[in-house]
Design a protein around this motif. Sequence first.
Motif, PDB file in Angstrom:
ATOM      1  N   VAL A  79      89.313  30.057  12.641  1.00 51.25           N
ATOM      2  CA  VAL A  79      88.645  28.829  12.575  1.00 51.25           C
ATOM      3  C   VAL A  79      87.411  29.861  13.434  1.00 51.25           C
ATOM      4  O   VAL A  79      86.444  29.611  13.414  1.00 51.25           O
ATOM      5  CB  VAL A  79      88.830  27.601  11.986  1.00 51.25           C
ATOM      6  N   ARG A  80      88.141  29.886  14.554  1.00 47.83           N
ATOM      7  CA  ARG A  80      87.225  30.582  15.752  1.00 47.83           C
ATOM      8  C   ARG A  80      86.242  31.683  16.332  1.00 47.83           C
ATOM      9  O   ARG A  80      84.976  32.006  16.244  1.00 47.83           O
ATOM     10  CB  ARG A  80      87.552  30.172  17.170  1.00 47.83           C
ATOM     11  N   GLY A  81      87.301  32.712  14.915  1.00 50.16           N
ATOM     12  CA  GLY A  81      86.475  33.854  15.079  1.00 50.16           C
ATOM     13  C   GLY A  81      85.101  33.483  14.271  1.00 50.16           C
ATOM     14  O   GLY A  81      84.660  34.592  14.050  1.00 50.16           O
ATOM     15  N   LEU A  82      85.385  32.404  13.219  1.00 50.07           N
ATOM     16  CA  LEU A  82      84.143  32.341  11.388  1.00 50.07           C
ATOM     17  C   LEU A  82      82.666  32.564  12.574  1.00 50.07           C
ATOM     18  O   LEU A  82      82.037  33.307  11.916  1.00 50.07           O
ATOM     19  CB  LEU A  82      84.746  31.205  10.493  1.00 50.07           C
ATOM     20  N   SER A  83      83.114  31.825  13.499  1.00 49.48           N
ATOM     21  CA  SER A  83      81.446  31.802  14.012  1.00 49.48           C
ATOM     22  C   SER A  83      81.036  32.658  15.002  1.00 49.48           C
ATOM     23  O   SER A  83      80.159  33.184  14.424  1.00 49.48           O
ATOM     24  CB  SER A  83      82.034  30.594  14.744  1.00 49.48           C
ATOM     25  N   HIS A  84      82.121  33.635  15.244  1.00 51.05           N
ATOM     26  CA  HIS A  84      81.720  35.579  15.595  1.00 51.05           C
ATOM     27  C   HIS A  84      81.391  35.818  14.594  1.00 51.05           C
ATOM     28  O   HIS A  84      79.938  36.365  14.639  1.00 51.05           O
ATOM     29  CB  HIS A  84      82.533  35.452  16.111  1.00 51.05           C
ATOM     30  N   LEU A  85      81.147  35.875  12.942  1.00 55.20           N
ATOM     31  CA  LEU A  85      81.433  36.757  11.949  1.00 55.20           C
ATOM     32  C   LEU A  85      79.993  36.143  11.889  1.00 55.20           C
ATOM     33  O   LEU A  85      79.063  36.964  11.709  1.00 55.20           O
ATOM     34  CB  LEU A  85      81.667  35.775  11.232  1.00 55.20           C
ATOM     35  N   LEU A  86      79.571  34.839  11.729  1.00 56.20           N
ATOM     36  CA  LEU A  86      78.168  34.386  11.473  1.00 56.20           C
ATOM     37  C   LEU A  86      77.208  34.457  12.925  1.00 56.20           C
ATOM     38  O   LEU A  86      75.863  35.105  12.548  1.00 56.20           O
ATOM     39  CB  LEU A  86      78.275  32.771  11.602  1.00 56.20           C
ATOM     40  N   GLY A  87      77.750  34.620  13.828  1.00 48.15           N
ATOM     41  CA  GLY A  87      76.722  36.030  15.132  1.00 48.15           C
ATOM     42  C   GLY A  87      76.586  36.690  14.818  1.00 48.15           C
ATOM     43  O   GLY A  87      75.092  36.898  15.336  1.00 48.15           O
ATOM     44  N   SER A 118      74.740  34.221   4.641  1.00 49.19           N
ATOM     45  CA  SER A 118      75.651  33.244   5.373  1.00 49.19           C
ATOM     46  C   SER A 118      76.711  32.486   4.384  1.00 49.19           C
ATOM     47  O   SER A 118      77.610  32.309   5.648  1.00 49.19           O
ATOM     48  CB  SER A 118      74.514  32.700   6.306  1.00 49.19           C
ATOM     49  N   ALA A 119      76.144  32.357   3.398  1.00 48.74           N
ATOM     50  CA  ALA A 119      76.898  30.997   2.529  1.00 48.74           C
ATOM     51  C   ALA A 119      78.696  31.945   2.587  1.00 48.74           C
ATOM     52  O   ALA A 119      79.553  31.249   2.317  1.00 48.74           O
ATOM     53  CB  ALA A 119      76.489  31.090   1.494  1.00 48.74           C
ATOM     54  N   ALA A 120      79.262  33.222   2.551  1.00 45.64           N
ATOM     55  CA  ALA A 120      79.968  33.976   2.772  1.00 45.64           C
ATOM     56  C   ALA A 120      81.190  33.609   3.675  1.00 45.64           C
ATOM     57  O   ALA A 120      82.058  34.502   3.655  1.00 45.64           O
ATOM     58  CB  ALA A 120      79.729  34.951   1.635  1.00 45.64           C
ATOM     59  N   LEU A 121      80.121  33.438   5.237  1.00 46.96           N
ATOM     60  CA  LEU A 121      80.587  33.504   6.178  1.00 46.96           C
ATOM     61  C   LEU A 121      81.555  31.498   6.093  1.00 46.96           C
ATOM     62  O   LEU A 121      82.123  31.785   7.187  1.00 46.96           O
ATOM     63  CB  LEU A 121      80.239  33.591   7.124  1.00 46.96           C
ATOM     64  N   SER A 137      80.037  23.340  14.917  1.00 47.94           N
ATOM     65  CA  SER A 137      78.839  24.376  14.554  1.00 47.94           C
ATOM     66  C   SER A 137      79.214  24.584  13.010  1.00 47.94           C
ATOM     67  O   SER A 137      77.290  24.915  12.366  1.00 47.94           O
ATOM     68  CB  SER A 137      80.012  25.685  14.665  1.00 47.94           C
ATOM     69  N   PHE A 138      79.705  24.466  12.393  1.00 45.46           N
ATOM     70  CA  PHE A 138      79.533  24.555  10.621  1.00 45.46           C
ATOM     71  C   PHE A 138      79.306  23.243  10.013  1.00 45.46           C
ATOM     72  O   PHE A 138      78.862  23.453   8.736  1.00 45.46           O
ATOM     73  CB  PHE A 138      80.427  25.072  10.103  1.00 45.46           C
ATOM     74  N   THR A 139      79.186  22.401  10.174  1.00 42.20           N
ATOM     75  CA  THR A 139      78.420  21.175   9.585  1.00 42.20           C
ATOM     76  C   THR A 139      76.917  21.413   9.248  1.00 42.20           C
ATOM     77  O   THR A 139      76.371  20.507   9.080  1.00 42.20           O
ATOM     78  CB  THR A 139      78.784  19.782  10.669  1.00 42.20           C
ATOM     79  N   PRO A 140      76.041  21.448  10.150  1.00 45.80           N
ATOM     80  CA  PRO A 140      74.544  21.956   9.760  1.00 45.80           C
ATOM     81  C   PRO A 140      74.781  22.709   8.524  1.00 45.80           C
ATOM     82  O   PRO A 140      73.432  22.493   7.954  1.00 45.80           O
ATOM     83  CB  PRO A 140      74.258  22.442  11.441  1.00 45.80           C
ATOM     84  N   PHE A 141      74.761  24.468   8.974  1.00 43.31           N
ATOM     85  CA  PHE A 141      74.958  25.057   7.824  1.00 43.31           C
ATOM     86  C   PHE A 141      75.003  24.583   5.812  1.00 43.31           C
ATOM     87  O   PHE A 141      75.180  23.942   5.468  1.00 43.31           O
ATOM     88  CB  PHE A 141      76.302  26.172   7.278  1.00 43.31           C
ATOM     89  N   ALA A 142      76.783  23.086   6.445  1.00 43.95           N
ATOM     90  CA  ALA A 142      77.273  22.402   4.866  1.00 43.95           C
ATOM     91  C   ALA A 142      75.987  21.379   4.613  1.00 43.95           C
ATOM     92  O   ALA A 142      75.667  20.809   3.511  1.00 43.95           O
ATOM     93  CB  ALA A 142      78.621  21.636   5.865  1.00 43.95           C
ATOM     94  N   LEU A 143      75.610  20.772   5.499  1.00 42.93           N
ATOM     95  CA  LEU A 143      74.824  19.969   5.213  1.00 42.93           C
ATOM     96  C   LEU A 143      73.442  20.772   4.675  1.00 42.93           C
ATOM     97  O   LEU A 143      72.740  20.730   3.349  1.00 42.93           O
ATOM     98  CB  LEU A 143      73.745  19.523   6.715  1.00 42.93           C
ATOM     99  N   ARG A 144      72.325  21.729   5.309  1.00 40.06           N
ATOM    100  CA  ARG A 144      71.661  22.763   4.249  1.00 40.06           C
ATOM    101  C   ARG A 144      71.936  22.564   3.673  1.00 40.06           C
ATOM    102  O   ARG A 144      71.505  23.292   2.217  1.00 40.06           O
ATOM    103  CB  ARG A 144      71.657  23.500   5.024  1.00 40.06           C
ATOM    104  N   SER A 145      73.009  23.996   3.339  1.00 35.00           N
ATOM    105  CA  SER A 145      73.822  23.858   1.548  1.00 35.00           C
ATOM    106  C   SER A 145      73.686  22.220   1.091  1.00 35.00           C
ATOM    107  O   SER A 145      73.398  23.345  -0.472  1.00 35.00           O
ATOM    108  CB  SER A 145      75.344  24.501   1.682  1.00 35.00           C
TER     109      SER A 145
END
Length: 714
Positions: free
Chosen positions: A520-528, A539-542, A139-147
Amino acid sequence: MGVKGLQYFMDRCCPEACVTVNLREMARQHVAKNQQGCTITDNTTSPTLVVDGMACLRHWYSCKDWVCGGQWREYMDVLKSWWGGSMPLVFFVELQNCEEWVKRRRRVNGEVSKMFRHMKAHGEQPGKELFCLPSGLASFTPFALRSLGQEVFCSVREADYEIASYARQHGSMGILGQDSDFIIYDSALYLSVAKLRIDSLTTVMYHRQRLCQTIGLTVTQLPLLACLLGNDVVSEEQMQHIRNSAMAANRINSPVPHSGAPQGQMVLAVSHLVSSLWDREEQETGLIPQSLNLSAPQRELLKRGVRSYLLPGQEALQQDDMSALPSAFEKHFSPKILKACREKHVAAEGFMVYYYRQFVPHAYKPCRQRIYGLLLLHGHDGSSVDLPAIREWFVYSGNPLKEPDMVHPVPLGFPGDQPSLDLLWFGTSPEVSALRLTSFLSIFDCQEYKELYGAIEDSLLAALCLVTYIVLQVQTLSQEDMDAYLSQAVCLRLKSPQELQQIKLPFLSSRAVQLGSLYVRGLSHLLGANCASGCPLPSAALMPWHSFDGRLFHSKYLLAHSGTEKTVLLDSNSSCLSRFLCLREKLTETCSKRGRVLQSRPNAPEHSHKTTPGGVQNWRERGEMTGGHRHGGGWRERGEARRYPREYENGERLWERRGGMRGGHFHPPPHPNCHDGEPQNMSRPPNRSRGPSYRNRGRYQLSPRWSQPPAPGT
C-alpha cells in the motif's frame, strides 16, 4: 493540534457553549437568512459545510479489518453512503506538519510492538484499544472523494487556516471538524464531527460568543488566549512561565478553586490574565500587551501566533506567504510547471510533486530518488554544483529524529538527454506519450513492460511494476510472496465489496501484515511517479480500491505459503490463472536479467491455534472462504515438516521489534530482512550470488532505514 486544553474546557466546563443542533434545520435557516437581497446564483445562499477531511478519517474508516492493509472497496462504499447528499460539502485535506509528526512518532513508538505481540499470541487482529488507521488512508482519501464527485482542496499551508478562510469568504453555513482552533478564528460556526450523528444529522455546535461570556473575553482577545495556552505556532513549553504566573495569581484572587480538572482551571486562569491585561492597556488587534513578561524573541513569536488567526480581510499586517516554493528550487522549474504543480496540488490531483522538497511518507528511497531526478535534473549538465537535495525523515533503530536525511536525485538513465518537464507535461505528439510511459517504467526499472501497455489493464500493469520493484529491493522476498501479490491483484477485479468482506482467515501472520502495508505504501509512489512523468496512466488505475484489499492479500499469502495449487490460489478461474502465469513469467524474466532469482521459501506460521476439525486443511484446498476471523491450526500442529531455512524461524518476531506507527496510522517494522535484531546485508540474498549485473547497481541497495512519516495526514 488545536489550542491546548480548550476543547476539554468547552466539553467539560462550559456546557452553555456546547449546543446540539440539527443540520437540516440550520440549512433551512441559512438559506432563508441569506436569500434576502441575494441573487439566486449567489454562493452565500447555499448551506455549504466546509469539512476538515483529516478529522473525519477515523469516523469514515469503520471497516472491520485495518491491520491487514485496509479494505479499500468497503471504505469506498462507506464514503458513498456517509452523507447522502443532504447538503453541499467542500472538503479540505492537508500536508502534515513535520514537527508534529516527530512528536507523535515518539509518543506512539511502542504501540506497534503491542499489536504484533497480540497477533503472535492470538493470531488475530487487536481490539479497538490498539486501533490505528491503515497506511495510505490520508493520501488516497482525497482521490476517493474526488472520484465520488465531491469538491476537494489540498492545503498549501495549515489546513485549519485555509478552511476558516474559505468558510468566511464564501459565507459557508459551518465548519465540520474537530480542532479547537476553529473556535478562535472569526469565521463560520464550528461543528463537531466527533459528535455527528448521520442518521439524524445532529451534532454539537461550539458557540464562540457564549464561550467568551463565560471566560470574560471578547472575540478579538481569543487569539492571544490561544497562543498563551499553546497552539501550532506557539508551543506549550514556550509560554509555561506565563501560565504558571496566571495560575498563581488565580489562586490568590480566587481562594475557592473552580470545580473541574486542572486543564479547565488553566483556561480560566489564563483568560483572567488576558482580561486583566486589556483592562490596564488598550491594545490593537495583533499587538501584545507590554506588561507581559516576555523576551524579545518570545514577543515576536507571540505576535506571529496571534496574526496566524487573522484571516484575509482581518489582517493588520500581511502574513508570510507559506505557499510558495522556496527560491532555491524555483530555478529548476519553468513558471508554467510551477503553476501546474500548485494547481494540481490544490485540486488534490497530484502527489509527491508540489511538496517533493518536504518529507515523503514511505520508504521507497531509490524510487523517490528517480522521481526527484525526473523533476530536478532535466536539462542538467551532469555536474554536482548547485544540485538540489531533498530533506527526508526516516524511522529506523537508533534514529532520534532530530535531523532529516539529505537525499539526492538520481537520473533515470535515458540514452540521450533527459526530457524536460515542459515536454512531458504539456507535449501532445505521439512521441511524447511514449516518453511518458518510458519515464514511468524507468522509475521502477521495468522498461521491459512497455510492450504490455494496452495489452493488460492499467491497474495490473501498475501492480506488476510495483511487485517487481519490491522483489528487486527486498531480498528475502520469496516466490510464495510474489505469488500472493500477483494472485491478489489478478483476483481482486472479480470481487465485490461484499465478497471481500466475507473472506475468512484462519489466523493472521505478522509477516503478511508487513508485506500488505509495504504494498500500500508503494501505491503512493506509483501515483507520484505517474504525476512526475506526465500521467501516462490514468490516476484511477493506481488507486488501492482497484488494486489491493488487505483481507484478500492475507488469504492469498496464507494459501501460497501453505503450498496450495495455483488453480486454487486463483479461485479456480481459468482466465485469472492464465493472466497470473503470464505476469509471473514476465516478472521472473525481468528480475532474472537483473541478477535477482526468486527462491521458494514457504514461511510456516509460528503459532498454533485451535479451529474446527479440518479447518485449515479444507481452507487450503478450497481457497478463501466466507465468514469472519477464525483461528486455524498451524503447520506444526498438523505435523508437517518445516520447509523453510531455520534462519527464518524468528523472522516475524524480529520484525516486531522494529515496528512503527505514525500519525495514528499503522506502519510495519522497517523491512522483513532482519535477523537477530540487526538488518541483514542486503547486497546479496542468503546463500546465493547475485551476479555482476545487479551487484553494480548501487542505487538499488535498499537502506535499512525502511520507515518514514506518513503523507498528508498519512
